[in-house]
Design an enzyme around this catalytic site. Structure first.
Site, PDB file in Angstrom:
ATOM      1  CE1 TYR A 132      46.056  18.203  65.244  1.00 44.16           C
ATOM      2  CE2 TYR A 132      44.799  16.376  64.346  1.00 44.16           C
ATOM      3  CZ  TYR A 132      44.945  17.727  64.556  1.00 44.16           C
ATOM      4  OH  TYR A 132      43.997  18.589  64.086  1.00 44.16           O
ATOM      5  N   GLY A 133      50.770  13.861  67.195  1.00 48.46           N
ATOM      6  CA  GLY A 133      51.357  12.565  67.553  1.00 48.46           C
ATOM      7  C   GLY A 133      51.720  12.398  69.014  1.00 48.46           C
ATOM      8  CB  CYS A 138      54.386   9.062  60.355  1.00 42.15           C
ATOM      9  SG  CYS A 138      54.471  10.817  60.719  1.00 42.15           S
ATOM     10  CB  THR A 139      51.772  12.617  56.981  1.00 39.96           C
ATOM     11  OG1 THR A 139      52.159  13.216  58.226  1.00 39.96           O
ATOM     12  CG2 THR A 139      50.293  12.310  56.987  1.00 39.96           C
ATOM     13  CG  HIS A 140      56.075  14.584  58.412  1.00 42.87           C
ATOM     14  ND1 HIS A 140      54.768  14.561  58.816  1.00 42.87           N
ATOM     15  CD2 HIS A 140      56.478  15.871  58.483  1.00 42.87           C
ATOM     16  CE1 HIS A 140      54.388  15.801  59.137  1.00 42.87           C
ATOM     17  NE2 HIS A 140      55.411  16.611  58.941  1.00 42.87           N
ATOM     18  CG  ASP A 151      48.334  15.868  58.085  1.00 41.37           C
ATOM     19  OD1 ASP A 151      48.335  14.805  58.732  1.00 41.37           O
ATOM     20  OD2 ASP A 151      49.345  16.591  57.984  1.00 41.37           O
ATOM     21  CB  SER A 152      48.342  17.019  62.509  1.00 41.30           C
ATOM     22  OG  SER A 152      49.407  16.362  61.850  1.00 41.30           O
ATOM     23  CB  CYS A 165      46.557  12.930  60.214  1.00 47.82           C
ATOM     24  SG  CYS A 165      47.504  12.944  61.724  1.00 47.82           S
ATOM     25  CG  ASN A 166      49.857   7.329  59.195  1.00 51.80           C
ATOM     26  OD1 ASN A 166      49.846   6.126  58.976  1.00 51.80           O
ATOM     27  ND2 ASN A 166      50.221   8.196  58.278  1.00 51.80           N
ATOM     28  CB  THR A 167      48.312  10.849  64.756  1.00 47.62           C
ATOM     29  OG1 THR A 167      49.712  10.690  64.540  1.00 47.62           O
ATOM     30  CG2 THR A 167      48.033  10.937  66.236  1.00 47.62           C
TER      31      THR A 167
HETATM   32  N1  DGL Z   1      50.407  13.795  60.489  1.00 47.13           N
HETATM   33  C1  DGL Z   1      50.954  13.049  61.608  1.00 47.13           C
HETATM   34  C2  DGL Z   1      50.825  11.550  61.316  1.00 47.13           C
HETATM   35  O1  DGL Z   1      50.749  11.110  60.191  1.00 47.13           O
HETATM   36  C3  DGL Z   1      52.392  13.426  61.884  1.00 47.13           C
HETATM   37  C4  DGL Z   1      52.560  14.784  62.520  1.00 47.13           C
HETATM   38  C5  DGL Z   1      51.879  14.906  63.853  1.00 47.13           C
HETATM   39  O2  DGL Z   1      52.357  14.345  64.861  1.00 47.13           O
HETATM   40  O3  DGL Z   1      50.842  15.556  63.899  1.00 47.13           O
HETATM   41  O4  DGL Z   1      50.791  10.778  62.233  1.00 47.13           O
END
Ligand code: DGL
Length: 296
Positions: A44-45, A187-189, A12-13, A75-77
């Site tokens: 990363y987003g 998104c992970t959060h 993940d980021s 990470c979704n991104t």
């Molecule tokens: N982990 C990123 C996601 O799921 C969120 C945080 C980021 O922008 O890196 O998209």
């Protein structure tokens, strides 16, 4: 050595991918993971596709050097922008969170009106839309970037008046004008805001393991509700997909592992990572190692 006993690489980021990791811990108790959180380069987003691919390739190289049997892009991104780039590097199974999330939304929706929230890069990539439309051509998909949610979660402001204000600013249009019946927390959060989002928009949960902490200490039992919006958590559906893929490939482990078998690496600030894991996710992670990005 039998490949079944090898670990699964998860990256993940930063810290957010722990929401995916904890679904793996709970639902695949025989699997051990090696987690890499790129805490030095998060977020990363808001980065370009080329940069996200380059970072993802570097981390994949590191995980492959640890002889993992599968890779989960938590990470979704990175899933939206670098899945193919990672798959090109290896023959082992590589699972992103976007396709499982899209599939869960398609099975949850009645009206075919699906909202997706995520980082700017995820929403701009259009990948959720593409998967949804492949599975359900009649679907109407409405994306909304909600970049501030990541920072609010990382500041621990899970149920805070500022967060509530942002939920309404970001989501009211999706609910009132676009009339969605399903919302992907892409998104992970965002799963950490699920109780507050559900309370504010009238939502019910789909695909959550019970007892996972979030701001409201929500019971995750509800899966449907008349006139309510179903919130889809791709983290959970990804763990389910991982389980299925491991079985299909004959890679599932049959021996239970203990939490200390998991390994965690970050590119910056192991103490902050440990603190987030313990304060926000109620995970006690002792073995976090620093692995700088120029050592990847
Ligand atoms: N982990 C990123 C996601 O799921 C969120 C945080 C980021 O922008 O890196 O998209």
């Amino acid at each position: 050595m039998e490949r079944n006993h090898l670990p699964i690489g998860v990256f993940d980021s930063g810290v957010g991918g722990l929401t995916v990791a904890r679904e793996i811990f709970r639902n695949l108790p025989n699997e051990k993971i090696i987690y890499y959180g790129d805490t030095a380069r998060v977020p990363y987003g808001n980065k370009s596709a080329d940069t996200i691919k380059r970072y993802s390739r570097q981390i994949t190289r590191f995980l492959l050097s640890k002889d993992v049997k599968a890779i989960v892009i938590a990470c979704n991104t990175a899933s939206a922008l670098a899945l193919d780039a990672v798959r090109e590097m290896t023959d082992i199974p590589v699972i992103g969170v976007v396709e499982p999330g899209a599939r869960a939304a398609v099975s949850a929706t009645s009206s075919g009106r699906i909202g997706i929230i995520g980082t700017s890069a995820t929403i701009t990539s259009g990948l959720y839309d593409r998967y949804i439309k492949e599975m359900m051509p009649s679907a109407q998909v409405f994306g909304k970037a909600c970049p501030l949610f990541v920072h609010l979660v990382e500041e621990g402001m899970l149920d805070d008046s500022v967060t509530v204000e942002m939920i309404h600013r970001y989501l009211d249009d999706l609910i009132k004008n676009d009339n969605i019946d399903t919302l992907i927390l892409g998104c992970t959060h965002y799963p950490l805001l699920r109780s507050v989002i559900a309370r504010e928009i009238g939502g019910v949960f789909s695909g959550y393991t019970k007892e996972l902490p979030d701001a409201g200490g929500a019971s995750n039992a509800a899966v449907s509700g008349e006139g309510k919006i179903t919130l889809v958590n791709p983290a959970y559906t990804t763990a389910m997909e991982l389980s299925q893929v491991l079985k299909e490939c004959g890679l599932a482990s049959e021996a239970p592992v203990s939490f200390s078998d998991h390994q965690f690496y970050v590119s910056d600030g192991p103490d902050n990572f440990r603190a987030f894991a313990s304060e926000i996710l109620e995970l006690t992670i002792d073995n976090v190692s620093l692995m700088l990005t120029d050592q990847l």
